[in-house]
Design an enzyme around this catalytic site. Structure first.
Site, PDB file in Angstrom:
ATOM      1  N   GLU B 244       0.865  -1.191   0.000  1.00  0.00           N
ATOM      2  CA  GLU B 244       0.000   0.000   0.000  1.00  0.00           C
ATOM      3  C   GLU B 244       0.889   1.225   0.000  1.00  0.00           C
ATOM      4  O   GLU B 244       2.034   1.154   0.438  1.00  0.00           O
ATOM      5  CB  GLU B 244      -0.892   0.013   1.259  1.00  0.00           C
ATOM      6  CG  GLU B 244      -1.897  -1.116   1.312  1.00  0.00           C
ATOM      7  CD  GLU B 244      -2.363  -1.415   2.745  1.00  0.00           C
ATOM      8  OE1 GLU B 244      -1.962  -0.698   3.671  1.00  0.00           O
ATOM      9  OE2 GLU B 244      -3.121  -2.386   2.902  1.00  0.00           O
ATOM     10  N   LYS B 246       2.537   4.510   1.326  1.00  0.00           N
ATOM     11  CA  LYS B 246       2.777   5.064   2.657  1.00  0.00           C
ATOM     12  C   LYS B 246       2.511   6.559   2.567  1.00  0.00           C
ATOM     13  O   LYS B 246       3.240   7.302   1.917  1.00  0.00           O
ATOM     14  CB  LYS B 246       4.226   4.802   3.097  1.00  0.00           C
ATOM     15  CG  LYS B 246       4.522   5.405   4.458  1.00  0.00           C
ATOM     16  CD  LYS B 246       5.791   4.875   5.053  1.00  0.00           C
ATOM     17  CE  LYS B 246       6.101   5.460   6.432  1.00  0.00           C
ATOM     18  NZ  LYS B 246       5.116   6.325   7.056  1.00  0.00           N
ATOM     19  N   ARG B 251      -1.833   9.495  11.085  1.00  0.00           N
ATOM     20  CA  ARG B 251      -2.564   8.271  11.358  1.00  0.00           C
ATOM     21  C   ARG B 251      -3.815   8.618  12.149  1.00  0.00           C
ATOM     22  O   ARG B 251      -3.800   9.532  12.970  1.00  0.00           O
ATOM     23  CB  ARG B 251      -1.651   7.372  12.188  1.00  0.00           C
ATOM     24  CG  ARG B 251      -2.032   5.942  12.260  1.00  0.00           C
ATOM     25  CD  ARG B 251      -1.620   5.193  11.021  1.00  0.00           C
ATOM     26  NE  ARG B 251      -1.967   3.780  11.172  1.00  0.00           N
ATOM     27  CZ  ARG B 251      -1.129   2.857  11.619  1.00  0.00           C
ATOM     28  NH1 ARG B 251       0.102   3.182  11.935  1.00  0.00           N
ATOM     29  NH2 ARG B 251      -1.524   1.597  11.731  1.00  0.00           N
ATOM     30  N   GLU B 295      -5.012   6.708   7.436  1.00  0.00           N
ATOM     31  CA  GLU B 295      -4.132   7.868   7.421  1.00  0.00           C
ATOM     32  C   GLU B 295      -4.871   8.974   6.681  1.00  0.00           C
ATOM     33  O   GLU B 295      -5.515   8.717   5.661  1.00  0.00           O
ATOM     34  CB  GLU B 295      -2.822   7.500   6.708  1.00  0.00           C
ATOM     35  CG  GLU B 295      -1.796   8.591   6.698  1.00  0.00           C
ATOM     36  CD  GLU B 295      -0.576   8.305   7.581  1.00  0.00           C
ATOM     37  OE1 GLU B 295      -0.502   7.242   8.213  1.00  0.00           O
ATOM     38  OE2 GLU B 295       0.304   9.180   7.634  1.00  0.00           O
ATOM     39  N   PHE B 334      -7.012   1.568   5.796  1.00  0.00           N
ATOM     40  CA  PHE B 334      -6.333   0.352   5.360  1.00  0.00           C
ATOM     41  C   PHE B 334      -6.484  -0.817   6.320  1.00  0.00           C
ATOM     42  O   PHE B 334      -5.932  -1.869   6.111  1.00  0.00           O
ATOM     43  CB  PHE B 334      -4.855   0.611   5.055  1.00  0.00           C
ATOM     44  CG  PHE B 334      -4.155   1.503   6.035  1.00  0.00           C
ATOM     45  CD1 PHE B 334      -3.852   1.046   7.303  1.00  0.00           C
ATOM     46  CD2 PHE B 334      -3.789   2.801   5.669  1.00  0.00           C
ATOM     47  CE1 PHE B 334      -3.197   1.860   8.193  1.00  0.00           C
ATOM     48  CE2 PHE B 334      -3.130   3.613   6.568  1.00  0.00           C
ATOM     49  CZ  PHE B 334      -2.830   3.152   7.843  1.00  0.00           C
ATOM     50  N   ARG B 405       5.653  -2.716  16.941  1.00  0.00           N
ATOM     51  CA  ARG B 405       6.427  -2.398  15.749  1.00  0.00           C
ATOM     52  C   ARG B 405       7.150  -3.681  15.364  1.00  0.00           C
ATOM     53  O   ARG B 405       8.247  -3.952  15.817  1.00  0.00           O
ATOM     54  CB  ARG B 405       7.430  -1.274  16.080  1.00  0.00           C
ATOM     55  CG  ARG B 405       8.106  -0.676  14.875  1.00  0.00           C
ATOM     56  CD  ARG B 405       9.140   0.359  15.305  1.00  0.00           C
ATOM     57  NE  ARG B 405       8.557   1.600  15.803  1.00  0.00           N
ATOM     58  CZ  ARG B 405       7.988   2.535  15.044  1.00  0.00           C
ATOM     59  NH1 ARG B 405       7.911   2.361  13.745  1.00  0.00           N
ATOM     60  NH2 ARG B 405       7.506   3.627  15.581  1.00  0.00           N
TER      61      ARG B 405
END
Lengths: 247, 544
Positions: B244, B246, B251, B295, B334, B405
């Site tokens: 996708e 960025k 966000r 986002e 997303f 993360r």
């Protein structure tokens, strides 16, 4: 239940006296008086205040505990002109205090008493030194001392038969001595304690209006200021914890 | 529980250096707390007053703290500041001042942990005229009743840094150990609840209570994050991956329940009022209860505008409508975390994507699924050409891991060497910059502590310097010579040429040629990069 009419100036003076130390308090109503005991946020200064039934133009009260926002009340009273009477009304178990003055009618929401600190117990202490002084002279000395320092020593010197107030700044020094002639009463015991002028300035403004203030002192002990309001139909005790001088 | 017991616990932890020892000490303490105390203590031990998802903020700066302490000890505010500067640690300085105060008091009231928390709640809720005054009174009362050791931790708690080495990782371990539940379950429940305090309460009830945790509407969860990586690695590892764009925006998380809508920022702040246009678009595009991850970018004539424009919109509190006209925002969604009462985070990404497309046909970020590095490379260049930051590559099997993360999501962008670091101090500038902060001390997160990794002075324009001075001046905790320490709140994005091992900084690393890139107002201390990220980057450096 509380239903009363009171001289506006007396009421204002009472609120000012409480607001010198706290921003909120638990006010107790009883059949023959209203009273409060409160301590400031740092537990350094206390007030014990009462106003007898006779201080009111009319008074009807049953046992009741009111959570008062003193700051708000002071602001409201600040907007009123001098003189006149204030009518107070709190129905049995009511949550709002009605306050009427001239054509103004305020409805003041009371604070939840459980969110206000409980009445502090005044410490049981012996304070052997006793001085009776005019409130005006006392306040002037406090003001003078605060020019040079942030603390003041209060004491009695028995050999010289004097009550003294002394402040020492970094560079300046001030000492006020009052003999028996200038005081109504003076016990001759050696006492001395040091106090924060921050607190004393606020208390002094209130005490300045009293004809006579009774000061009770010890050695490195709290001070008690005791004086009447409302022409003897009310009474206030201020207690202030001392500062202990660094070694 | 009395606050003194909490303070003593902190003192014991502060003296320990081993991770396992700390976990053991905390795990032995946790079961002793009552149900209402447990969540409070869990957050307090991590140096937090409220959990991350909570809209409550304490809003107490160093200045208010100094004033309160001065009042209680009978010192001047200047004297308090002097002592803090001398010791460099506000906690220890306040402890010393309270221990040696000249002003006596009539009595002290025993402070209770839960009562302090209730006071903090009141402080956080007070607003408008007179709120500063009532905050001051409340803080005075707390210090007025504090013993010296209590004052140390109270001061640190108010300044947002307890310095005892308990971060999320150690706390998760302690909760698992304290209540005999698997640590994976603690972690999973934390991801859904976003509040370790409540997770501890559930853990005490047992593993089955923990496993039943669901995501709730209007209680934002942390966003899943991405590591840096390469197309080759991702394809090698996962085969077909989802790619996708960025987006260089901000966000957000969108929650809908019936006719009620909320948008949360990356820091989980409620920004619904600042983004009425985005709410309107998403509200019109959806029909059911859901939580979306996406986002939002600023656009002009179809091209993305720089991130700063988005930020201006997010931070707007007044005259929102004029900004809505000036800066057009477009959302791209997303991911979907919740749909009609069902928590979806444990489903594979491919399945979530299918449900996402069904739930909201518009605004879904375009996606390419491919295992062909060349095709992905082409997609990457298309993203850059269209004005985006790069691309995201996602493992189609991956669950949604809030706040993590991991390697399942990877970002590919041209400039990879930047870190988001917490600004913990500064040095006064020289010459014409003497009245401004000239260089800034940066730190990474490590188990509730902030460890310095270097200073940044280059890349900051004169205009930036003036703005940064205005931003930091109320956060000054102490000063010694030319050095100033800040209450940690602000995050910088910083570029560098290389990460090196270094004995000069407590983190053990230093940045070579650090340069200021931008202020990350959308990020809080908890979003800053961790020591782990830095050591990972060090291991992955090209020369390694």
């Amino acid at each position: 239940m509380l239903k009363a009419t009171i001289d506006a100036d007396i009421f204002r003076e009472s609120v000012d006296a409480i607001s010198a130390l706290v921003t909120e308090c638990r006010l107790h109503a009883e059949p023959d008086r209203i009273y409060t005991r409160a301590v400031d946020t740092a537990n350094v200064a206390m007030i014990s205040f009462q106003l007898k039934k006779e201080a009111f133009e009319s008074y009807q009260g049953t046992k009741e505990e009111l959570g008062l926002d003193i700051t708000k009340l002071k602001n409201i009273l600040g907007m009123m002109t001098k003189g006149g009477s204030i009518r107070l009304n709190l129905p049995e178990g009511g949550q709002k205090l009605e306050l009427s003055f001239n054509s103004y009618h305020y409805s003041i929401t009371l604070l939840d008493v459980n969110t206000i600190r409980k009445d502090p117990n005044p410490p049981t202490i012996e304070l052997p030194g006793r001085i009776v002084i005019s409130g005006d002279v006392l306040f002037s000395a406090i003001k003078a001392a605060s020019v040079v320092s942030d603390k003041i020593a209060l004491g009695i010197d028995p050999s010289r038969q004097q009550f003294y107030m002394m402040a020492e700044g970094d560079t300046d020094h001030i000492r006020l001595e009052l003999g028996r002639n200038e005081l109504e009463e003076l016990t001759l015991v050696e006492v001395r304690s040091l106090f924060s002028l921050d607190y004393l300035k606020d208390m002094g403004k209130i005490m300045a209006r009293a004809e006579k203030v009774e000061i009770h002192l010890g050695v490195n002990h709290p001070v008690k200021f005791s004086f009447d309001i409302a022409g003897g139909r009310g009474h206030i005790d201020y207690l202030l914890a001392p500062r202990i001088e660094a070694e | 529980m009395r606050f003194i017991e909490f303070a003593e616990l902190c003192e014991r932890l502060e003296a320990l250096s081993g991770r396992l020892e700390m976990i053991t000490v905390v795990s032995e303490a946790l079961p002793k707390f009552s149900e209402e105390e447990l969540p409070v203590v869990v957050n307090f031990l991590m140096g937090r007053v409220f959990p991350d998802w909570s809209p409550l903020k304490l809003g107490i700066g160093p200045n208010l703290l100094y004033e309160a302490v001065a009042y209680v000890t009978g010192d001047t505010k200047e004297r308090v500041i002097e002592e803090i500067n001398r010791r460099g640690d506000a906690g220890r300085a306040v402890e010393h001042l309270i221990a040696n105060k000249e002003q006596t008091s009539f009595f002290v009231q025993e402070l209770e942990v839960f009562e302090i928390y209730r006071e903090f709640e009141r402080i956080a809720r007070s607003e408008g005229k007179g709120s500063q005054r009532s905050k001051l009174l409340a803080i005075r009362r707390l210090f007025g009743n504090s013993r010296p050791i209590e004052a140390r931790y109270l001061a640190r708690l108010l300044l947002g840094e307890l310095r005892i080495g308990i971060g999320e990782g150690n706390m998760r371990g302690a909760i698992a150990k304290a209540f005999g539940v698997p640590s994976e379950q603690v972690e999973h429940a934390y991801q859904a609840r976003n509040d370790l305090g409540q997770v501890a309460v559930l853990a005490r009830m047992g593993a089955s209570a923990l496993s039943k945790v669901q995501i709730e509407l209007f209680r934002p969860v942390k966003m899943m994050l991405a590591q840096q990586g390469t197309i080759q690695e991702m394809v090698k590892e996962h085969g077909v991956v989802a790619a996708e764009y960025k987006y260089d925006g901000s966000r957000f998380q969108f929650h809908r329940s019936g006719k009620e809508f909320r948008i949360y920022s990356r820091r989980l702040e409620d920004v619904t009022k600042a983004l009425p246009d985005v709410v309107k678009r998403l509200a019109a595009a959806t029909t059911t209860d859901l939580i979306l991850d996406g986002e939002v970018i600023a656009v002009r004539e179809g091209r993305p505008r720089p991130f700063q424009f988005v930020l201006q919109r997010f931070r707007r509190k007044h005259e929102v409508s004029s900004y809505v006209e000036e800066i057009e925002l477009v959302p791209y969604v997303f991911d979907i975390l919740f749909l009609e009462g069902e928590t979806l985070i444990d489903l594979p990404f491919s399945e979530r994507r299918r449900r996402l497309e069904q739930a909201i046909p518009a605004y879904v970020a375009p996606q390419l699924q491919s295992s062909d590095p060349e095709e992905l490379e082409e997609f990457y260049h298309r993203a850059l050409d269209a004005g985006h930051e790069g691309i995201m590559l996602k493992d189609l099997e991956s669950t949604y891991m809030p706040g993590v993360r991991g390697k399942r999501w990877v970002k590919i962008k041209p400039e990879v060497d930047t870190l988001d670091l917490v600004v913990i101090g500064a040095e006064w500038g020289e010459g014409r910059r003497a009245h401004l902060f000239g260089s800034f001390l940066l730190a990474c997160r490590s188990e509730g502590k902030l460890l310095p990794v270097g200073k940044v002075a280059t890349g900051i324009s004169d205009e930036d310097l003036a703005d940064l001075y205005a931003l930091f001046k109320d956060l000054v905790v102490s000063e010694a010579g030319k050095e100033v320490a800040f209450k940690p709140e602000v995050v910088f994005e910083v570029g560098y040429s290389e990460i090196q091992k270094s004995p000069n900084y407590e983190s053990g690393y230093a940045l070579r040629f650090p340069r200021f890139i931008r202020l990350r107002a959308d990020k809080g201390v908890e979003d800053a990069d961790s020591l782990e990220t830095i050591s990972l980057r060090f291991q992955q450096r090209p020369s390694a």
